[in-house]
Design an enzyme around this catalytic site. Structure first.
Site, PDB file in Angstrom:
ATOM      1  N   GLN A  94       0.820  -1.209   0.000  1.00 64.48           N
ATOM      2  CA  GLN A  94       0.000   0.000   0.000  1.00 64.48           C
ATOM      3  C   GLN A  94       0.856   1.262   0.000  1.00 64.48           C
ATOM      4  O   GLN A  94       0.850   2.014  -0.959  1.00 64.48           O
ATOM      5  CB  GLN A  94      -0.952   0.003   1.192  1.00 64.48           C
ATOM      6  CG  GLN A  94      -1.979   1.128   1.138  1.00 64.48           C
ATOM      7  CD  GLN A  94      -3.193   0.838   2.016  1.00 64.48           C
ATOM      8  OE1 GLN A  94      -3.576  -0.313   2.209  1.00 64.48           O
ATOM      9  NE2 GLN A  94      -3.798   1.879   2.532  1.00 64.48           N
ATOM     10  N   ASP A  95       1.597   1.514   1.077  1.00 58.58           N
ATOM     11  CA  ASP A  95       2.482   2.675   1.127  1.00 58.58           C
ATOM     12  C   ASP A  95       3.611   2.399   2.111  1.00 58.58           C
ATOM     13  O   ASP A  95       3.572   1.405   2.842  1.00 58.58           O
ATOM     14  CB  ASP A  95       1.722   3.969   1.450  1.00 58.58           C
ATOM     15  CG  ASP A  95       1.151   4.015   2.858  1.00 58.58           C
ATOM     16  OD1 ASP A  95       0.947   2.935   3.466  1.00 58.58           O
ATOM     17  OD2 ASP A  95       0.889   5.120   3.359  1.00 58.58           O
TER      18      ASP A  95
END
Length: 219
Positions: A61-62
């Site tokens: 995701q990040d």
């Protein structure tokens, strides 16, 4: 961004004004506050894993939003931090052991060097503000990276953990590539389909079946 064999396909596919906007975003955000990973590691995933060598894509995701933790590689965590490792990487290590692979450290650089593209959908994060850069600039770029990998002729394995990553399945040609979907390795969901999903051995089985060398997940 260093020039790699990802560079030209990305420039061919993205809007002409995308890269100037991206550079402006990077310059502005890094001047205004504490952003991770370090600026010279933003594109580390595609720099360590050229398209021509990519066999496996794991979508995250990040980056980790804590100081010193983000390395520019999805899920990877510095080996120098021996305690308080993120639960997701701890659970990934548990699944590796279950599948017969012994990986004691949490740095996944050696995977990237073997052809595992560790791609976060969002490439930067402000300190202690997970997902704050979602929807800002990165998704057009990382979606195109996934599409370019899918359009490449060599069969690949796409590993999508959790609802966020599984939405990327629509970008992938499932008739040519193996798509492995499972729950995210976070504590909230690991017991609901991540543990026992055997992504690492399934990946190697597919690579061998398609005439490619398997990944040494113990590295």
């Amino acid at each position: 961004m260093k020039k790699t064999d990802w560079s030209q396909p990305l420039r061919n596919r993205l809007a002409e004004d995308y890269f100037p906007k991206m550079i402006e975003f990077i310059n502005q955000t890094y001047q205004e506050g504490k952003i991770y990973p370090p600026e010279n590691q933003i594109f580390r995933a595609i720099e360590l894993t050229p398209l021509a060598q990519t066999k496996v894509i794991i979508v995250g995701q990040d980056p980790y939003p804590q100081p010193g933790k983000a390395q520019g590689l999805a899920f990877s965590y510095p080996a120098t931090f021996k305690v308080n490792r993120p639960d997701s990487i701890v659970n990934i290590q548990k699944e590796l052991r279950e599948e017969g692979f012994s990986k004691e450290d949490s740095d996944l650089t050696a995977w990237a060097e073997q052809g595992v593209l560790l791609l976060n959908a969002v490439l930067t994060v402000p300190e202690f503000a997970s997902n704050a850069h979602a929807g800002k600039i990165w998704e057009p770029l990382t979606d195109e990276i996934i599409k370019i990998a899918s359009d490449d002729e060599r069969p690949k394995v796409f590993i999508l953990w959790g609802g966020f990553a599984r939405k990327k399945a629509k970008l992938i040609d499932g008739s040519k590539h193996l798509i492995l979907e499972a729950a995210h390795p976070s504590p909230l969901s690991a017991s609901r389909g991540f543990f026992g999903s055997h992504p690492f051995s399934k990946t190697n089985d597919f690579l061998v079946q398609t005439g490619q060398s398997p990944i040494d997940w113990s590295k």
